[in-house]
Design a protein around this motif. Structure first.
Motif, PDB file in Angstrom:
ATOM      1  N   UNK A   1       0.750  -1.119  -0.187  1.00 25.44           N
ATOM      2  CA  UNK A   1       0.012  -0.136  -0.025  1.00 25.44           C
ATOM      3  C   UNK A   1       0.733   1.356  -0.087  1.00 25.44           C
ATOM      4  N   UNK A   2       0.483   2.233  -0.603  1.00 26.90           N
ATOM      5  CA  UNK A   2       1.108   3.706  -0.801  1.00 26.90           C
ATOM      6  C   UNK A   2       0.802   4.408   0.523  1.00 26.90           C
ATOM      7  N   UNK A   3       1.933   4.832   1.180  1.00 26.02           N
ATOM      8  CA  UNK A   3       1.730   5.557   2.228  1.00 26.02           C
ATOM      9  C   UNK A   3       0.971   6.617   2.280  1.00 26.02           C
ATOM     10  N   UNK A   4       0.906   7.566   1.119  1.00 29.07           N
ATOM     11  CA  UNK A   4       0.231   8.534   0.897  1.00 29.07           C
ATOM     12  C   UNK A   4      -1.197   8.094   0.905  1.00 29.07           C
ATOM     13  N   UNK A   5      -1.605   7.118   0.320  1.00 32.65           N
ATOM     14  CA  UNK A   5      -2.972   6.690   0.575  1.00 32.65           C
ATOM     15  C   UNK A   5      -3.439   6.239   1.927  1.00 32.65           C
ATOM     16  N   UNK A   6      -2.658   5.620   2.511  1.00 34.66           N
ATOM     17  CA  UNK A   6      -2.963   5.099   3.961  1.00 34.66           C
ATOM     18  C   UNK A   6      -2.971   5.951   4.993  1.00 34.66           C
ATOM     19  N   UNK A   7      -2.150   6.976   4.876  1.00 35.70           N
ATOM     20  CA  UNK A   7      -2.127   8.083   6.014  1.00 35.70           C
ATOM     21  C   UNK A   7      -2.312   9.495   5.433  1.00 35.70           C
ATOM     22  N   UNK A   8      -3.811   9.414   5.052  1.00 34.31           N
ATOM     23  CA  UNK A   8      -3.834  10.739   4.474  1.00 34.31           C
ATOM     24  C   UNK A   8      -4.988  11.641   5.185  1.00 34.31           C
ATOM     25  N   UNK A   9      -5.455  10.991   6.569  1.00 29.90           N
ATOM     26  CA  UNK A   9      -6.301  11.733   6.994  1.00 29.90           C
ATOM     27  C   UNK A   9      -5.694  12.855   8.044  1.00 29.90           C
ATOM     28  N   UNK A  10      -6.416  13.777   8.540  1.00 35.05           N
ATOM     29  CA  UNK A  10      -5.878  14.829   9.507  1.00 35.05           C
ATOM     30  C   UNK A  10      -6.644  14.690  10.638  1.00 35.05           C
TER      31      UNK A  10
ATOM     32  N   UNK B   1      -1.435   9.723  17.774  1.00 33.30           N
ATOM     33  CA  UNK B   1      -1.329   8.214  17.424  1.00 33.30           C
ATOM     34  C   UNK B   1      -2.721   7.552  17.368  1.00 33.30           C
ATOM     35  N   UNK B   2      -3.390   7.908  18.599  1.00 33.93           N
ATOM     36  CA  UNK B   2      -4.750   7.244  18.704  1.00 33.93           C
ATOM     37  C   UNK B   2      -5.782   7.493  17.538  1.00 33.93           C
ATOM     38  N   UNK B   3      -5.470   8.785  17.258  1.00 34.36           N
ATOM     39  CA  UNK B   3      -6.288   9.528  15.759  1.00 34.36           C
ATOM     40  C   UNK B   3      -6.121   8.486  14.814  1.00 34.36           C
ATOM     41  N   UNK B   4      -4.788   8.253  14.558  1.00 33.71           N
ATOM     42  CA  UNK B   4      -4.123   7.786  13.286  1.00 33.71           C
ATOM     43  C   UNK B   4      -4.372   6.236  13.085  1.00 33.71           C
TER      44      UNK B   4
ATOM     45  N   UNK C   1      -7.287   4.850  14.849  1.00 32.89           N
ATOM     46  CA  UNK C   1      -9.025   4.746  14.680  1.00 32.89           C
ATOM     47  C   UNK C   1      -9.017   5.004  13.495  1.00 32.89           C
ATOM     48  N   UNK C   2      -8.298   6.049  12.440  1.00 33.57           N
ATOM     49  CA  UNK C   2      -8.837   6.389  11.151  1.00 33.57           C
ATOM     50  C   UNK C   2      -8.345   5.052  10.449  1.00 33.57           C
ATOM     51  N   UNK C   3      -7.178   4.475  10.768  1.00 36.04           N
ATOM     52  CA  UNK C   3      -6.835   3.334   9.989  1.00 36.04           C
ATOM     53  C   UNK C   3      -7.678   1.984  10.104  1.00 36.04           C
ATOM     54  N   UNK C   4      -8.054   1.916  11.313  1.00 31.72           N
ATOM     55  CA  UNK C   4      -8.857   0.782  11.448  1.00 31.72           C
ATOM     56  C   UNK C   4     -10.267   0.993  10.864  1.00 31.72           C
ATOM     57  N   UNK C   5     -10.683   2.135  11.264  1.00 34.85           N
ATOM     58  CA  UNK C   5     -12.391   2.224  10.959  1.00 34.85           C
ATOM     59  C   UNK C   5     -12.655   2.511   9.481  1.00 34.85           C
ATOM     60  N   UNK C   6     -11.924   3.734   8.687  1.00 31.01           N
ATOM     61  CA  UNK C   6     -12.132   3.976   7.537  1.00 31.01           C
ATOM     62  C   UNK C   6     -11.301   3.182   6.544  1.00 31.01           C
ATOM     63  N   UNK C   7     -10.111   2.618   6.753  1.00 33.33           N
ATOM     64  CA  UNK C   7      -9.016   2.232   5.638  1.00 33.33           C
ATOM     65  C   UNK C   7      -9.267   0.653   5.750  1.00 33.33           C
ATOM     66  N   UNK C   8     -10.059   0.234   6.946  1.00 33.59           N
ATOM     67  CA  UNK C   8     -10.077  -1.259   7.127  1.00 33.59           C
ATOM     68  C   UNK C   8      -8.568  -1.808   7.157  1.00 33.59           C
ATOM     69  N   UNK C   9      -7.951  -1.456   7.753  1.00 33.57           N
ATOM     70  CA  UNK C   9      -6.428  -2.177   8.236  1.00 33.57           C
ATOM     71  C   UNK C   9      -6.461  -2.447   9.508  1.00 33.57           C
TER      72      UNK C   9
END
Lengths: 139, 248
Positions: B78-87, B146-149, B151-159
């Motif tokens: 996976x591309x890091x720019x896609x995986x970690x793109x939320x703020x 880190x908690x925000x990140x 949560x975003x990865x688990x709930x919206x990216x499905x990782x």
């Protein structure tokens, strides 16, 4: 004039100006600026690649590794004070790290060869993995 | 070993480290390791902290090397720019921004820690306490980011550690990607976050001792130095995680 200075006294019993003039604090702040600038350069290079795909990926990764080593040098050397310790202590910490260089080379090499095997197996479904071929030949 | 043999070793070592000079008061000779003086010129506690950090380096090193090995073995990653793109919970295409902020927070807290150590050398109790409080705040802010990140990865990216929905898009349909991506990401950043958390606890304990005046009575603030070494190490590990996960 003296009154205003007294008002600016910090809890530690010195004015802000005195603290900034402290040579050790100044060298520490210099290291902070170096770390900040290197990080900003890294992030801007990443954005440059994101928008223009300009520096080739391989070159970009080499630049990132070099900049990371620069940051590690300043954190270990200045913040952790290792640069100013006795050379025996520096060697005790740095020589074992050569093992990591070996590990990085060996395991990335291994991972790469696995990728080649997977890609080859995918391109030719009939192909078997090498050790099975050897086993059949032996039978 | 005869006395002359000891003298030769000491002279050779002394030549190697001319900046440090120990003189044995009884025999009036130079001596590096005649007991009583550490050949490393640091206290027992600091030396042991260095040795511990060396072992921790190998733990993190082994994790990162196995991550690299897995990543090299996968045809797709996976591309890091896609995986970690939320703020911070905002679903936007803002790659690298939140992680840049996390990096900045950790560097800042490293600076406040080193200022606390410096204030400890000068035996300024209130300064040490002030910089330690800033450091603790920095550590907590980092953990919050880190908690925000996560949560975003688990709930919206499905990782998660077993699933990864950031696979290659085939005929317009997203397919599962290598599950090792999530496994290694959560393992390594989680282990690092665990270090930050214990660093915050250690900082809090020494802050209490500073406020109580324990180190003032002891006559030195070496405990701040030891925890400082640990804290800078945590910052150092983040430098490597930042490169390996977010930049590559």
């Amino acid at each position: 004039m003296e009154n205003t200075q007294a008002l600016e006294m910090q809890p530690g019993g010195e004015t802000k100006e005195q603290r900034i003039k402290d040579p050790i604090v100044r060298s520490l702040l210099r290291v902070f600026w170096i770390l900040l600038v290197v990080t900003i350069v890294e992030i801007s290079l990443a954005f440059l690649y994101y928008f223009t795909s300009f520096p080739p990926r391989m070159l970009l990764n080499i630049i990132f590794i070099c900049l990371t080593v620069v940051k590690a040098f300043y954190i270990i050397g200045e913040f952790m004070h290792l640069r100013h310790e006795v050379s025996t202590l520096i060697k005790v910490f740095l020589i074992p790290l050569l093992l990591l260089l070996w590990a990085i080379t060996a395991f990335l090499w291994d991972g790469n060869s696995w990728k080649h095997m997977r890609e080859r197996d995918r391109s030719d479904i009939q192909a078997t993995v090498p050790w099975q071929t050897v086993k059949h030949q032996n039978e | 070993m005869s006395d002359s043999a000891i003298a030769v070793t000491s002279a050779a070592q002394l030549h190697e480290h001319p900046q440090v000079e120990f003189i044995d008061k009884e025999t009036n000779t130079h001596g590096w390791w005649r007991g009583g003086v550490s050949p490393f010129n640091v206290s027992y506690g600091k030396l042991m902290m260095w040795i511990f950090l060396l072992s921790d380096t190998f733990t993190f090193g082994a994790f990162l090397v196995s991550y690299g090995s897995s990543r090299f073995s996968e045809p797709f990653w996976p591309d890091a720019d896609v995986a970690f793109d939320s703020f911070f919970g905002i679903h936007a295409t803002l790659p690298l921004l939140s992680v840049s902020l996390m990096t900045f927070i950790l560097i800042m807290s490293s600076v406040t820690m080193v200022l606390a150590v410096h204030a400890g050398h000068l035996k300024k109790k209130k300064e040490v306490a002030k910089w330690l409080i800033y450091t603790i705040v920095g550590g907590l802010l980092f953990l919050g980011c880190q908690a925000f990140e996560w949560v975003d990865l688990i709930t919206t990216k499905g990782v998660t550690i077993t699933h990864n929905m950031l696979g290659p898009v085939i005929n317009g349909h997203p397919t599962p990607g290598p599950s090792t991506f999530g496994a290694f990401f959560f393992l390594i950043t989680g282990f690092h976050g665990c270090h930050v958390f214990s660093g915050v606890i250690l900082n809090f304990i020494i802050l209490m001792n500073v406020v109580k005046g324990t180190y003032e009575r002891r006559g030195h603030y070496e405990m701040v130095e030891k925890v400082g070494l640990y804290w800078h190490f945590v910052d150092l590990v983040w430098v490597y995680i930042f490169t390996c996960f977010y930049l590559f």
